[in-house]
Write an enzyme that holds these catalytic residues in place. Structure first.
Site, PDB file in Angstrom:
ATOM      1  N   ARG A  88     -15.154   9.405  -2.217  1.00  0.00           N
ATOM      2  CA  ARG A  88     -14.809   8.060  -2.540  1.00  0.00           C
ATOM      3  C   ARG A  88     -16.129   7.572  -3.604  1.00  0.00           C
ATOM      4  O   ARG A  88     -16.355   6.482  -3.737  1.00  0.00           O
ATOM      5  CB  ARG A  88     -14.757   7.012  -1.434  1.00  0.00           C
ATOM      6  CG  ARG A  88     -13.180   6.256  -1.203  1.00  0.00           C
ATOM      7  CD  ARG A  88     -13.253   5.543  -0.091  1.00  0.00           C
ATOM      8  NE  ARG A  88     -12.139   4.643  -0.222  1.00  0.00           N
ATOM      9  CZ  ARG A  88     -10.981   4.747   0.390  1.00  0.00           C
ATOM     10  NH1 ARG A  88     -10.975   5.981   1.149  1.00  0.00           N
ATOM     11  NH2 ARG A  88     -10.213   3.949   0.737  1.00  0.00           N
ATOM     12  N   ARG A 127       1.942  -3.955   3.493  1.00  0.00           N
ATOM     13  CA  ARG A 127       1.898  -2.768   4.209  1.00  0.00           C
ATOM     14  C   ARG A 127       2.100  -2.884   5.608  1.00  0.00           C
ATOM     15  O   ARG A 127       1.531  -3.610   6.294  1.00  0.00           O
ATOM     16  CB  ARG A 127       0.574  -1.951   3.781  1.00  0.00           C
ATOM     17  CG  ARG A 127       0.411  -0.717   4.281  1.00  0.00           C
ATOM     18  CD  ARG A 127      -0.483   0.170   3.756  1.00  0.00           C
ATOM     19  NE  ARG A 127      -1.884  -0.271   3.585  1.00  0.00           N
ATOM     20  CZ  ARG A 127      -2.879   0.222   2.844  1.00  0.00           C
ATOM     21  NH1 ARG A 127      -2.565   1.272   2.399  1.00  0.00           N
ATOM     22  NH2 ARG A 127      -4.059  -0.025   2.977  1.00  0.00           N
ATOM     23  N   ARG A 160      -2.485  -3.670   9.072  1.00  0.00           N
ATOM     24  CA  ARG A 160      -4.008  -3.259   9.333  1.00  0.00           C
ATOM     25  C   ARG A 160      -4.837  -4.259   9.066  1.00  0.00           C
ATOM     26  O   ARG A 160      -4.503  -5.005   8.404  1.00  0.00           O
ATOM     27  CB  ARG A 160      -4.364  -2.185   8.400  1.00  0.00           C
ATOM     28  CG  ARG A 160      -4.147  -0.781   8.805  1.00  0.00           C
ATOM     29  CD  ARG A 160      -4.064   0.248   7.624  1.00  0.00           C
ATOM     30  NE  ARG A 160      -5.491  -0.003   6.674  1.00  0.00           N
ATOM     31  CZ  ARG A 160      -5.714   0.934   5.766  1.00  0.00           C
ATOM     32  NH1 ARG A 160      -4.703   2.034   5.544  1.00  0.00           N
ATOM     33  NH2 ARG A 160      -6.714   0.931   5.157  1.00  0.00           N
ATOM     34  N   ARG A 171     -12.463  -4.666  -1.452  1.00  0.00           N
ATOM     35  CA  ARG A 171     -12.067  -3.024  -1.586  1.00  0.00           C
ATOM     36  C   ARG A 171     -11.888  -2.651  -2.858  1.00  0.00           C
ATOM     37  O   ARG A 171     -12.316  -1.667  -3.419  1.00  0.00           O
ATOM     38  CB  ARG A 171     -10.797  -2.787  -0.630  1.00  0.00           C
ATOM     39  CG  ARG A 171     -11.428  -2.709   0.966  1.00  0.00           C
ATOM     40  CD  ARG A 171     -10.299  -2.891   1.883  1.00  0.00           C
ATOM     41  NE  ARG A 171      -9.410  -1.444   1.885  1.00  0.00           N
ATOM     42  CZ  ARG A 171      -8.062  -1.702   2.240  1.00  0.00           C
ATOM     43  NH1 ARG A 171      -7.770  -2.671   2.726  1.00  0.00           N
ATOM     44  NH2 ARG A 171      -7.423  -0.629   2.283  1.00  0.00           N
TER      45      ARG A 171
HETATM   46  P1  ADP Z   1      -3.160   4.031  -0.463  1.00  0.00           P
HETATM   47  O1  ADP Z   1      -3.057   5.118   0.646  1.00  0.00           O
HETATM   48  O2  ADP Z   1      -3.432   4.616  -1.831  1.00  0.00           O
HETATM   49  O3  ADP Z   1      -3.983   2.789  -0.048  1.00  0.00           O
HETATM   50  P2  ADP Z   1      -0.235   3.533   0.424  1.00  0.00           P
HETATM   51  O4  ADP Z   1       0.604   4.740   0.566  1.00  0.00           O
HETATM   52  O5  ADP Z   1      -0.495   3.055   1.952  1.00  0.00           O
HETATM   53  O6  ADP Z   1      -1.377   3.561  -0.333  1.00  0.00           O
HETATM   54  O7  ADP Z   1       0.806   2.477   0.031  1.00  0.00           O
HETATM   55  C1  ADP Z   1       0.173   0.916  -0.240  1.00  0.00           C
HETATM   56  C2  ADP Z   1       1.531  -0.042  -0.102  1.00  0.00           C
HETATM   57  O8  ADP Z   1       2.330   0.292  -0.931  1.00  0.00           O
HETATM   58  C3  ADP Z   1       2.353   0.512   1.191  1.00  0.00           C
HETATM   59  O9  ADP Z   1       3.007  -0.553   1.715  1.00  0.00           O
HETATM   60  C4  ADP Z   1       3.548   1.582   0.691  1.00  0.00           C
HETATM   61  O10 ADP Z   1       4.683   1.449   1.461  1.00  0.00           O
HETATM   62  C5  ADP Z   1       3.640   0.734  -0.737  1.00  0.00           C
HETATM   63  N1  ADP Z   1       3.901   1.759  -1.647  1.00  0.00           N
HETATM   64  C6  ADP Z   1       3.598   3.173  -1.967  1.00  0.00           C
HETATM   65  N2  ADP Z   1       4.048   3.665  -3.178  1.00  0.00           N
HETATM   66  C7  ADP Z   1       4.883   2.630  -3.679  1.00  0.00           C
HETATM   67  C8  ADP Z   1       5.866   2.515  -5.005  1.00  0.00           C
HETATM   68  N3  ADP Z   1       5.924   3.630  -5.729  1.00  0.00           N
HETATM   69  N4  ADP Z   1       6.238   1.591  -5.257  1.00  0.00           N
HETATM   70  C9  ADP Z   1       6.286   0.510  -4.275  1.00  0.00           C
HETATM   71  N5  ADP Z   1       5.539   0.456  -3.161  1.00  0.00           N
HETATM   72  C10 ADP Z   1       4.904   1.478  -3.159  1.00  0.00           C
HETATM   73  P1  ADP Z   2      -6.818   2.686   1.559  1.00  0.00           P
HETATM   74  O1  ADP Z   2      -5.889   4.006   1.319  1.00  0.00           O
HETATM   75  O2  ADP Z   2      -6.090   1.575   2.014  1.00  0.00           O
HETATM   76  O3  ADP Z   2      -7.695   2.351   0.553  1.00  0.00           O
HETATM   77  P2  ADP Z   2      -8.152   4.417   3.643  1.00  0.00           P
HETATM   78  O4  ADP Z   2      -7.207   4.232   4.622  1.00  0.00           O
HETATM   79  O5  ADP Z   2      -8.117   5.315   2.717  1.00  0.00           O
HETATM   80  O6  ADP Z   2      -7.710   3.024   2.950  1.00  0.00           O
HETATM   81  O7  ADP Z   2      -9.651   3.724   4.048  1.00  0.00           O
HETATM   82  C1  ADP Z   2      -9.774   2.671   4.779  1.00  0.00           C
HETATM   83  C2  ADP Z   2     -11.187   2.484   4.888  1.00  0.00           C
HETATM   84  O8  ADP Z   2     -12.098   3.510   5.799  1.00  0.00           O
HETATM   85  C3  ADP Z   2     -12.156   2.102   3.392  1.00  0.00           C
HETATM   86  O9  ADP Z   2     -11.756   0.792   2.968  1.00  0.00           O
HETATM   87  C4  ADP Z   2     -13.360   2.430   3.922  1.00  0.00           C
HETATM   88  O10 ADP Z   2     -13.985   1.483   4.707  1.00  0.00           O
HETATM   89  C5  ADP Z   2     -13.154   3.520   5.141  1.00  0.00           C
HETATM   90  N1  ADP Z   2     -13.090   5.000   4.202  1.00  0.00           N
HETATM   91  C6  ADP Z   2     -12.055   5.738   4.043  1.00  0.00           C
HETATM   92  N2  ADP Z   2     -12.526   6.800   3.366  1.00  0.00           N
HETATM   93  C7  ADP Z   2     -13.771   6.652   3.256  1.00  0.00           C
HETATM   94  C8  ADP Z   2     -14.843   7.423   2.416  1.00  0.00           C
HETATM   95  N3  ADP Z   2     -14.597   8.857   1.805  1.00  0.00           N
HETATM   96  N4  ADP Z   2     -15.865   6.935   2.389  1.00  0.00           N
HETATM   97  C9  ADP Z   2     -16.448   5.870   2.729  1.00  0.00           C
HETATM   98  N5  ADP Z   2     -15.684   5.150   3.609  1.00  0.00           N
HETATM   99  C10 ADP Z   2     -14.311   5.473   3.788  1.00  0.00           C
END
Ligand code: ADP
Ligand code: ADP
Ligand code: ZN
Length: 216
Positions: A88, A127, A160, A171
Site C-alpha cells: 500500500r 458492506r 466493519r 481512507r
Molecule cells: P475492497 O476489498 O477493494 O475494499 P470489497 O471486495 O470488500 O472491496 O467490496 C466493497 C463492497 O462493494 C462490498 O460491499 C462488496 O460486496 C461490494 N462490491 C464488490 N464488487 C462489486 C461490484 N462489482 N459491484 C457492486 N458492488 C460490489
Molecule cells: P479495504 O479493502 O477496505 O481498503 P483492508 O481490509 O485492506 O481495507 O484494510 C483495512 C485497514 O487495515 C486499512 O485501512 C489499514 O489501516 C490497514 N492495512 C491493511 N493493509 C495494510 C498495509 N499493507 N499497510 C498498512 N496498513 C494496512
C-alpha cells in the site's frame, strides 16, 4: 502465479480475491484480514494496528512488511499467491520486490481494479463482512443467500467499524497520497493491468480471469 491486487478501498479487491484463489488454488494474503484477526484475538500486534485502522490510517510499514514476509515463506506460497491490500506504499512495494528477489521470485502482475469515487461510499457503507472468513457482501449489490450468514462458511456478517462515512473519506485520502503512486510503480515495470470494476461482480471476475490466464 504471483499477483498483487491494487485499487481504492471498496473497488472489490476482497470480493474478486475470494473468487480468484478458488479458481487458481493459490493462497489469498490479505493484510486487512490478518490485522482484523489479530485485533479479535487481542494480540500485541492487533492492539497496535487497531489504533491506526480505526482512524482510517495505514498501519506503519515496519509492522506490516514482516508479517507479509513470514506469510510468503510458508509452504503454500511456493506455487503462487495473491496479495490483497499489500503493498500500500512504495516503501512496501520496494521491500516486497527485494524480498522476492532473494527467493528468486517476482511479482508477475499487478491487477488494478478501477472504480470512480462516486461508487465507493455506497459500496463501503453497505458492506457486510464475514467475521469468520473475511468474505465481503453488500446489503443491495451482493446480499448473502441467508440474511446475516456467510454463503461460504455460515459465519456471522458484521459491519466493519472502519466502514463509516468519515473513516472512508480518510481512507480515500490516504489511498490518493500513499497507495496511488503504486500505479506508476508497477506501470514502470510493465506489470500493471487495469480492469473496470464498475460492472457486475461476475463480469469483473471474467475480465480478471482473462488477464490472469496469461500467468498460469
Ligand atoms: P475492497 O476489498 O477493494 O475494499 P470489497 O471486495 O470488500 O472491496 O467490496 C466493497 C463492497 O462493494 C462490498 O460491499 C462488496 O460486496 C461490494 N462490491 C464488490 N464488487 C462489486 C461490484 N462489482 N459491484 C457492486 N458492488 C460490489
Ligand atoms: P479495504 O479493502 O477496505 O481498503 P483492508 O481490509 O485492506 O481495507 O484494510 C483495512 C485497514 O487495515 C486499512 O485501512 C489499514 O489501516 C490497514 N492495512 C491493511 N493493509 C495494510 C498495509 N499493507 N499497510 C498498512 N496498513 C494496512
Ligand atoms: Zn465466511
Amino acid at each position: 502465479m504471483n499477483i498483487v491486487l491494487l485499487g481504492p478501498p471498496g473497488a472489490g479487491k476482497g470480493t474478486q480475491a475470494k473468487k480468484i484463489v478458488q479458481e487458481y488454488s493459490i493462497p489469498h494474503i490479505s493484510t486487512g484480514d490478518i490485522f482484523r484477526k489479530n485485533i479479535a484475538e487481542q494480540t500485541p500486534l492487533g492492539k497496535k494496528a487497531k489504533e491506526y485502522i480505526d482512524q482510517g490510517l495505514l498501519v506503519p510499514d515496519e509492522l506490516t512488511i514482516d508479517i507479509v514476509k513470514d506469510r510468503l515463506m510458508q509452504e503454500d506460497c511456493k506455487t503462487g499467491f495473491l496479495l490483497d491490500g499489500f503493498p500500500r506504499t512504495v516503501f512496501q512495494a520496494e521491500a516486497l520486490d527485494l524480498f522476492l528477489k532473494e527467493l528468486d521470485k517476482a511479482i508477475e502482475c499487478s491487477l488494478l481494479i478501477e472504480v470512480p469515487r462516486e461508487n465507493i461510499l455506497v459500496r463501503m457503507t453497505g458492506r457486510r463482512m464475514c467475521k469468520n472468513c473475511g468474505a465481503s457482501y453488500h446489503v443491495t449489490f451482493n446480499p448473502p443467500k441467508v440474511e446475516g450468514k456467510c454463503d461460504l462458511c455460515e459465519g456471522p456478517l458484521v459491519q466493519r467499524k472502519d466502514d463509516t462515512e468519515a473513516t472512508v473519506k480518510e481512507r480515500l485520502k490516504v489511498y490518493d497520497e500513499q497507495t496511488q503512486p503504486l500505479i506508476d510503480y508497477y506501470a514502470a515495470q510493465n506489470k500493471l493491468i487495469e480492469i473496470d470494476g464498475t460492472q457486475d461482480i461476475d463480469v469483473v471476475f471474467d475480465k480478471a480471469k482473462d488477464v490472469l490466464k496469461r500467468f498460469e
